[in-house]
Design an enzyme around this catalytic site. Structure first.
Site, PDB file in Angstrom:
ATOM      1  N   CYS A 126      17.609  -6.683 -16.143  1.00 23.05           N
ATOM      2  CA  CYS A 126      17.733  -5.513 -15.273  1.00 23.05           C
ATOM      3  C   CYS A 126      17.607  -6.034 -13.856  1.00 23.05           C
ATOM      4  O   CYS A 126      16.920  -7.026 -13.630  1.00 23.05           O
ATOM      5  CB  CYS A 126      16.595  -4.527 -15.544  1.00 23.05           C
ATOM      6  N   CYS A 136      18.294  -0.155 -10.559  1.00 23.87           N
ATOM      7  CA  CYS A 136      18.569  -1.028 -11.710  1.00 23.87           C
ATOM      8  C   CYS A 136      20.012  -1.517 -11.782  1.00 23.87           C
ATOM      9  O   CYS A 136      20.396  -2.208 -12.729  1.00 23.87           O
ATOM     10  CB  CYS A 136      18.177  -0.312 -13.000  1.00 23.87           C
ATOM     11  N   LYS A 202      15.388   4.790 -23.048  1.00 28.90           N
ATOM     12  CA  LYS A 202      14.409   4.519 -21.990  1.00 28.90           C
ATOM     13  C   LYS A 202      14.398   5.717 -21.050  1.00 28.90           C
ATOM     14  O   LYS A 202      15.417   6.063 -20.449  1.00 28.90           O
ATOM     15  CB  LYS A 202      14.800   3.249 -21.245  1.00 28.90           C
ATOM     16  N   ARG A 212       5.732  -1.269 -11.682  1.00 28.82           N
ATOM     17  CA  ARG A 212       6.544  -1.445 -10.464  1.00 28.82           C
ATOM     18  C   ARG A 212       5.782  -2.212  -9.397  1.00 28.82           C
ATOM     19  O   ARG A 212       6.377  -2.924  -8.605  1.00 28.82           O
ATOM     20  CB  ARG A 212       7.047  -0.088  -9.977  1.00 28.82           C
ATOM     21  N   ARG A 224      15.115   7.125 -10.635  1.00 27.26           N
ATOM     22  CA  ARG A 224      16.011   6.540 -11.636  1.00 27.26           C
ATOM     23  C   ARG A 224      16.630   7.585 -12.568  1.00 27.26           C
ATOM     24  O   ARG A 224      17.103   7.262 -13.639  1.00 27.26           O
ATOM     25  CB  ARG A 224      15.234   5.541 -12.495  1.00 27.26           C
ATOM     26  N   LYS A 255      11.137   3.867 -25.271  1.00 25.77           N
ATOM     27  CA  LYS A 255      10.198   3.562 -24.186  1.00 25.77           C
ATOM     28  C   LYS A 255      10.074   4.756 -23.259  1.00 25.77           C
ATOM     29  O   LYS A 255      11.111   5.313 -22.887  1.00 25.77           O
ATOM     30  CB  LYS A 255      10.747   2.353 -23.417  1.00 25.77           C
ATOM     31  N   SER A 281       3.103   0.081 -19.070  1.00 27.63           N
ATOM     32  CA  SER A 281       2.013  -0.220 -18.144  1.00 27.63           C
ATOM     33  C   SER A 281       1.044   0.935 -17.937  1.00 27.63           C
ATOM     34  O   SER A 281      -0.171   0.756 -17.996  1.00 27.63           O
ATOM     35  CB  SER A 281       2.596  -0.667 -16.799  1.00 27.63           C
ATOM     36  N   TYR A 320       0.844  -4.887 -23.600  1.00 24.06           N
ATOM     37  CA  TYR A 320      -0.035  -5.722 -22.779  1.00 24.06           C
ATOM     38  C   TYR A 320      -1.348  -5.986 -23.499  1.00 24.06           C
ATOM     39  O   TYR A 320      -2.138  -6.821 -23.066  1.00 24.06           O
ATOM     40  CB  TYR A 320      -0.288  -5.033 -21.423  1.00 24.06           C
TER      41      TYR A 320
HETATM   42  C1  PBG Z   1      13.030  -2.634 -15.589  1.00 19.43           C
HETATM   43  C2  PBG Z   1      11.842  -2.274 -16.406  1.00 19.43           C
HETATM   44  C3  PBG Z   1      10.795  -1.370 -16.141  1.00 19.43           C
HETATM   45  C4  PBG Z   1       9.895  -1.508 -17.196  1.00 19.43           C
HETATM   46  C5  PBG Z   1      10.408  -2.444 -18.068  1.00 19.43           C
HETATM   47  N1  PBG Z   1      11.611  -2.897 -17.578  1.00 19.43           N
HETATM   48  C6  PBG Z   1      10.563  -0.498 -14.982  1.00 19.43           C
HETATM   49  C7  PBG Z   1      11.411   0.651 -14.671  1.00 19.43           C
HETATM   50  O1  PBG Z   1      12.387   0.953 -15.356  1.00 19.43           O
HETATM   51  O2  PBG Z   1      11.119   1.262 -13.662  1.00 19.43           O
HETATM   52  C8  PBG Z   1       8.587  -0.769 -17.348  1.00 19.43           C
HETATM   53  C9  PBG Z   1       7.549  -1.467 -18.164  1.00 19.43           C
HETATM   54  C10 PBG Z   1       6.182  -0.902 -18.052  1.00 19.43           C
HETATM   55  O3  PBG Z   1       5.922   0.127 -17.383  1.00 19.43           O
HETATM   56  O4  PBG Z   1       5.282  -1.502 -18.644  1.00 19.43           O
HETATM   57  N2  PBG Z   1      13.917  -1.626 -15.348  1.00 19.43           N
END
Ligand code: PBG
Length: 332
Positions: A126, A136, A202, A212, A224, A255, A281, A320
């Site tokens: 990405c 992205c 996602k 982020r 997004r 996700k 996260s 994590y």
């Molecule tokens: C990249 C991406 C993101 C995450 C994984 N790949 C961030 C987003 O889409 O803003 C998030 C992972 C997480 O929050 O642990 N696009």
């Protein structure tokens, strides 16, 4: 003293099989194992760097020379895979650092494979961490993310990772057709054995906040929502997943995890492919923050949460917590 007796239908005496720990173990419907875990790792340029991520206690942005210790620890614990996220050395409108053959992600892949070729290396594909605007994909003049122009960059980025030795590339930009574009490019270049784990469903989620900060990938304007999924939708997740399967995905993903277990279940019922869930996260931060205050039992809640992903139908869990959970499972 006479105790009052109510009648319970003998077939409704469900407590019989909960009576002892061994009985419970025998009738357990889902299981959790370290084999299911994928550990996200943030890599950056430089030497001797191990910068803590503020809202994610216990997680770091590592320079490549720090990876061998990390790999050894993961291997000892039995964690089978890592998912790499690169932090850009520089950002531009075309995300050129993302496709650089000697960028931090290709360097990290080679370093990991040199220490343990058996550790499965997955890479996030990405460009949000590599563009100054933090979106992205590649922008059109009017600021809208250009789907098809982005596909080219994503395919080139995936190729750079495959060339460096990644086992699995994981497109997460939510561009239509990204799996097909990557599959086609990899196959043309002879990387027919590199697998694709598609971030299929996602969502545009606020649970990504702490990530982020970690990847320095927050959008500099807007959000997004024109490419990531709208949280109220579930049927659409199945469409996204089926499209990715059609395009050649080997593993599909939902996700975030916790607030989307219904989606995990729906997708599980729709496809036979391995299904991954991303315990993101914000979910990790919530657990850590509450545990730090002594408000919840981190180990118990952590294991319960991870088990719930399996019960909902996920095969693989990107988390994590992988290292801690591997320890917890050893003495549980
Ligand atoms: C990249 C991406 C993101 C995450 C994984 N790949 C961030 C987003 O889409 O803003 C998030 C992972 C997480 O929050 O642990 N696009």
């Amino acid at each position: 003293m006479l105790t009052r007796r109510y009648s319970v239908d003998p077939t409704e005496r469900l407590r019989r099989l909960r009576r002892t720990k061994t009985l419970r173990r025998m009738v357990q419907e889902s299981s959790l194992s370290t084999n299911d875990f994928i550990y996200p790792v943030f890599v950056q340029e430089g030497r001797g760097r191990r910068d803590p991520i503020g809202a994610m206690p216990g997680q770091y942005r590592l320079s490549v020379d720090q990876l061998s210790a990390e790999v050894e620890q993961l291997s000892t614990l039995g964690v089978p895979a890592v998912l790499l996220f690169g932090i850009a050395a520089y950002k531009d409108a075309r995300a050129s650092y993302a496709t650089q053959r000697d960028g931090v992600v290709p360097q990290a892949i080679r370093a990991i494979k040199a220490v343990n070729p058996d550790l499965v290396v997955m890479t996030d594909v990405c460009v949000c961490a590599y563009t100054q605007h933090g979106h992205c994909g590649i922008l059109r003049e009017d600021g809208y993310v250009d789907n098809d122009a982005s596909l080219e960059v994503l395919a080139e980025m995936a190729l750079a990772h495959a060339e460096a030795g990644a086992d699995v590339v994981a497109p997460s930009a939510m561009m239509d057709g990204q799996v097909a574009a990557i599959r086609e490019r990899l196959d043309e270049e002879g990387f027919t054995e590199t697998a694709i784990m598609a971030y299929s469903a996602k969502y545009a989620s606020a649970f990504y906040g702490p990530f982020r900060e970690a990847a320095d990938s927050a959008p500099q304007f807007g959000d997004r929502r024109s490419y990531q999924m709208d949280p109220p939708n579930a049927r659409e997740a199945v469409r996204e997943v089926l499209a990715d399967v059609q395009q050649g995905a080997d593993i599909v993903m939902v996700k975030p995890g916790l607030a989307y277990l219904d989606v995990v279940r729906l997708v599980r019922e729709a496809v036979d492919l391995p299904l991954a869930v991303y315990n993101v996260s914000g979910e990790y931060s919530m657990l850590k923050a509450a545990a730090e205050r002594g408000w919840i039992d981190e180990r118990a809640v952590g294991l319960e949460m991870l088990t719930a992903f399996r019960r909902a139908g996920a095969d693989l869990i990107i988390t994590y917590l992988a290292k801690e959970a591997a320890e917890w499972l050893k003495d549980s």
